[in-house]
Every structure is written in structure tokens, then in C-alpha cells.
Design an enzyme around this catalytic site. Structure first.
Site, PDB file in Angstrom:
ATOM      1  N   ASP A 129      65.309  80.916 -26.442  1.00 41.83           N
ATOM      2  CA  ASP A 129      64.540  82.153 -26.359  1.00 41.83           C
ATOM      3  C   ASP A 129      64.528  82.971 -27.644  1.00 41.83           C
ATOM      4  O   ASP A 129      64.058  84.117 -27.636  1.00 41.83           O
ATOM      5  CB  ASP A 129      65.068  83.018 -25.208  1.00 41.83           C
ATOM      6  CG  ASP A 129      64.646  82.441 -23.866  1.00 41.83           C
ATOM      7  OD1 ASP A 129      63.487  82.015 -23.752  1.00 41.83           O
ATOM      8  OD2 ASP A 129      65.477  82.407 -22.945  1.00 41.83           O
ATOM      9  N   ASP A 189      58.832  78.647 -19.506  1.00 35.41           N
ATOM     10  CA  ASP A 189      59.089  79.867 -20.279  1.00 35.41           C
ATOM     11  C   ASP A 189      59.130  79.550 -21.781  1.00 35.41           C
ATOM     12  O   ASP A 189      58.790  80.375 -22.627  1.00 35.41           O
ATOM     13  CB  ASP A 189      60.434  80.491 -19.886  1.00 35.41           C
ATOM     14  CG  ASP A 189      60.776  80.391 -18.409  1.00 35.41           C
ATOM     15  OD1 ASP A 189      60.321  79.437 -17.757  1.00 35.41           O
ATOM     16  OD2 ASP A 189      61.511  81.254 -17.907  1.00 35.41           O
TER      17      ASP A 189
HETATM   18  N1  GLY Z   1      62.785  83.233 -19.119  1.00 34.74           N
HETATM   19  C1  GLY Z   1      63.483  83.615 -17.958  1.00 34.74           C
HETATM   20  C2  GLY Z   1      62.664  84.370 -17.019  1.00 34.74           C
HETATM   21  O1  GLY Z   1      61.454  84.465 -17.128  1.00 34.74           O
HETATM   22  O2  GLY Z   1      63.257  84.910 -16.091  1.00 34.74           O
END
Ligand code: GLY
Length: 434
Positions: A129, A189
Site C-alpha cells: 500500500d 485494492d
Molecule cells: N485496502 C484495504 C481496504 O480497502 O480495506
């Protein structure tokens, strides 16, 4: 992030006359446009109060930096998280958007302060992330301030992210340590982190040898490979997403499906669907490849046309969980993505995507979702769902829900400004790996 000039180009390609929605669709747009000044003013007020409450908590007891992530409704306290938590870039990013929306210099100063504590994330290898974390914060800072002073940090982050890339699989590992043998977990994601790589790829091409300085990685190639392999495996024929796929590193096959944050392996987790629409729209903007556009449309159509989509356009937390909690963050991310997507398609699709996004934003700006005073610690949107199966963050504000809400409103504001001769702002989609 929030580029719009490219979007305007597609508007020109598709015919200037259709910039304007049909008369019947104008009323909601006018309503939203009329509300924008008040929404931005209230949001800025909320975030100033939030900044003031969070600033004394910027460091934890060990002296480590952290950012405000949410509000613990039961306890009535701020949920501050480490800068290594996946959402650390969203609060600074929202401050940047509010500075952009209002021109208030105080917000710029606070955005800078919260952004610059994230510098150590540039070398953090344990999380895919870093794209979210650094591009929502530093990426917006460089775009809005028109500065290159953060470029080295962003390039470093892109290089760090690529350490999670598996050449054989053609994928970036989402969860787990880079050398984990037992599994190779990927979630949709992850598509959101590709925007940083797309930027780094185009930067590398501008200056000979720049890519080499950052490990000689072809960032654009990594991003495209990840997007392509994900496209192949991560969606059902109807366009609904899985959450977690586990890949076998030897056979290169999917060896397991996990429900992750979704309700089951057979249903589509709403935020994952929104990340996906956003991710493939961004990949089309960045590469010009029509397969990404077509796929983004398929994913959007799944969501918009889903029988369980509520009338106000804010999805239940999972498309297979009708009647349960809504997820305002899935709604705001989807609205932002649809506004961009609407600019790359013609006629009826453009009007449909744009009208749906406007409906979502009007709902999110209503008292049902938009908070008053300090009722949720000065975050903007109520009713987000973080991880329901994990019994965590259910019906709560979420920093990223606010971020994509503000982004969508800014995109909308800029779309409405298209009345000026669009050719003056037209740029072809960057086709750096066509
Ligand atoms: N990337 C984790 C979420 O969207 O909760």
C-alpha cells in the site's frame, strides 16, 4: 489522485456537444454544483478541527509518527495509526484536496506537515500500500504545488514497491513478506498502488538513466503486468470481484480463493469492486490501452446494475449482503472513478456514469452520510465499513472514504468548468507503453 486535463481530452474526442448532460439530468448536477461551496467550506471546518485534535497526538508514546485514521464511536476517541498503516496518506491527501478546494493557506501548511512525516514509508517493504500512502500525500503535494522536491522520495517508493513484484507470476504481492513461500496473496485494492508506478514509469522516460538510479525497474511494465494478470483471474464472468487470491509460485495457477474482507467467496466485496473500477480507469488514462477501458466499464456496469444496489447508489458493504450496513467509502471511491470513466466513453454511457456519480455524491453530501459538528470526531462521512468479517470498523467514518469524496467533488467541479473551449486543455492520453 485527481488528474482531469486528460479527462477533458476524451470529452473533446467524443464531441463537445455532449459535454452537457441531457436536460433531464441537469437538475441533480445543478443541485450538486450549487452545494459545492458549502460542502467544501464545511469540510474544511471539519478537517481544521480534526487537525487540531490530532496534532498533539502526532507521535505515540515511543515517539513514532502516526496519522488520524478514524473515530472510535463507542469510546468517543480518535483512532490514530502508525505511518506504516495503509491509510496514512489519506488524511494528508484530504488536507491537500481541501487546500485545492478553498485556497486556504493554513490547510496547505497542515497538509505539508502531515505529509512530510511519511518520508520513512519510502523504504517500507512490508506493504503493497505504499502507493496509497505516498501518492495520495506526496503525489498530491507535487501536483498541487507544482514542485519536484518530492520526486526522489516518490521514485524511491516506486522502487520499494517493485521489490514485491514476482517476475514469474507477473504480479505484485499484496499481503505477506516478500520471501513468503507458503502463499502469494493478491487483492484488487493493489490496483490503486499502480498509479504511483505509472507516474514513476513516465518520469523514468523523461530523463535518461533515471530508472537505473532506482533499481533499473521498468515501472510501467510492472504496473501493466499486474493489471493484466489481475484482470485474467480476479473477476467472475459477470464482472464481480473476488477479494483474496492465493497464487502458486511454481505452477503460476490460482490455488486458493479467500473471502478476505468480503461476505463470501461467491459475492463481490463492495470496496474491492470500487478499487477495481478506479484502478482500470486509471490504467486506461495512463496507458491508452482500450482493454482497460472496456474492463472498467464491465466492472462499473456490474455495480451500477446490481440488483442489490440501493436507490441512492451507496452500496451495501458487500453486493451479497443486502440490508446490512452500507459502505460510504465504496460509494465515494466509485463516484470518483465513475466521473473519470464518464469522460472516456461516448453518449449514453457518459451520461449514465456521470449521473450515477452525481447521485452518489448528493447522497453522501446529505445529512444521512455527511456529519454535523463533531459527531464523528470531525471526519466527514458516516457509515463506512472497514472489515466486517474481522468485526472491525463497522458503520464508522474512514479516512479514505473522506479522501475519495473530496476527490470526486473536485473532479465534478472541474468537469463543470469544461464550458470553456476544451481544445485549450486537451492532451492525448499518455501512451507511454502503447
Ligand atoms: N485496502 C484495504 C481496504 O480497502 O480495506
Amino acid at each position: 489522485m485527481r488528474p482531469i486535463a486528460i479527462a477533458l481530452c476524451a470529452t473533446v474526442v467524443n464531441g463537445l456537444s455532449s459535454v452537457f448532460a441531457a436536460t433531464s439530468e441537469r437538475a441533480p448536477e445543478d443541485e450538486l454544483l450549487g452545494k459545492l461551496p458549502e460542502i467544501f467550506a464545511k469540510s474544511a471546518e471539519h478537517y481544521k478541527a480534526l487537525d487540531s485534535a490530532a496534532t498533539p497526538l502526532m507521535k505515540d508514546e515511543q515517539g513514532e509518527f502516526r496519522t488520524p485514521h478514524g473515530w472510535r464511536i463507542g469510546k468517543g476517541e480518535l483512532d490514530m495509526r502508525s505511518i506504516y498503516w495503509w491509510t496514512s496518506g489519506h488524511f494528508p491527501g484530504s488536507l491537500w484536496y481541501l487546500y485545492e478546494a478553498t485556497g486556504d493557506a493554513f490547510l496547505k501548511e497542515r497538509a505539508t506537515a502531515w505529509t512530510e512525516i511519511l518520508a520513512p514509508v519510502a523504504t517500507y517493504k512490508d506493504n503493497h500500500d505504499v502507493g496509497f500512502m505516498m501518492y495520495c500525500s506526496y503525489g498530491n503535494a507535487r501536483r498541487i504545488l507544482k514542485t519536484d522536491k518530492y520526486d526522489a522520495l516518490l521514485m524511491q517508493t516506486a522502487s520499494t514497491l517493485c521489490k514485491r513484484y514476482h517476475e514469474g507470476l507477473g504480479l505484485i504481492r499484496s499481503w505477506g513478506k516478500t520471501d513468503e513461500k507458503a502463499n502469494f496473496l493478491v487483492i484488487p485494492d493493489n490496483l490503486m498502488n499502480l498509479e504511483l508506478l505509472e507516474w514513476a514509469g513516465s518520469e523514468s522516460k523523461k530523463e535518461k538513466g533515471k530508472g537505473k538510479k532506482y533499481g533499473g525497474v521498468d515501472f510501467g511494465k510492472v504496473a501493466m503486468s499486474h493489471a493484466d494478470v489481475t484482470m485474467k483471474h480476479h473477476y467472475r464472468p459477470d464482472g464481480g470481484c473476488y477479494h483474496v487470491l492465493d497464487y502458486d509460485q511454481e505452477t503460476k495457477q490460482v490455488k486458493g480463493i479467500q473471502r478476505g474482507q468480503g461476505a463470501s467467496c461467491e459475492t463481490a466485496w463492495s470496496r474491492g469492486q470500487s478499487w477495481s473500477i478506479y484502478g482500470y480507469t486509471m490504467m486506461y488514462r495512463s496507458t491508452g490501452h482500450v482493454r482497460y477501458l472496456d474492463f472498467a466499464k464491465k466492472l462499473a456496469d456490474f455495480a451500477i446494475g446490481h440488483p442489490n444496489m440501493p436507490a441512492d447508489g451507496i452500496p451495501y458493504w458487500d453486493y451479497g449482503a443486502p440490508g446490512e450496513e452500507r459502505d460510504s467509502s465504496a460509494g465515494s471511491c466509485m463516484a470518483s472513478a465513475l466521473l473519470e470513466l464518464s469522460q472516456y466513453v461516448g453518449g449514453a454511457d457518459r451520461a449514465r456514469y456521470r449521473a450515477f456519480a452525481v447521485k452518489q455524491l448528493l447522497a453522501l453530501a446529505s445529512p444521512e452520510y455527511f456529519s454535523e459538528g463533531g459527531e464523528i470526531g470531525h471526519f466527514l462521512l458516516k457509515h463506512g465499513v472497514g472489515h466486517k468479517p474481522g468485526k472491525s470498523e463497522i458503520d464508522t467514518p474512514l479516512d479514505y472514504g473522506d479522501y475519495y469524496f473530496l476527490e470526486a467533488l473536485l473532479r465534478f467541479r472541474e468537469l463543470k468548468a469544461v464550458a470553456r473551449p476544451a481544445a485549450t486543455v486537451c492532451r492525448a492520453p499518455a501512451a507511454h507503453h502503447l
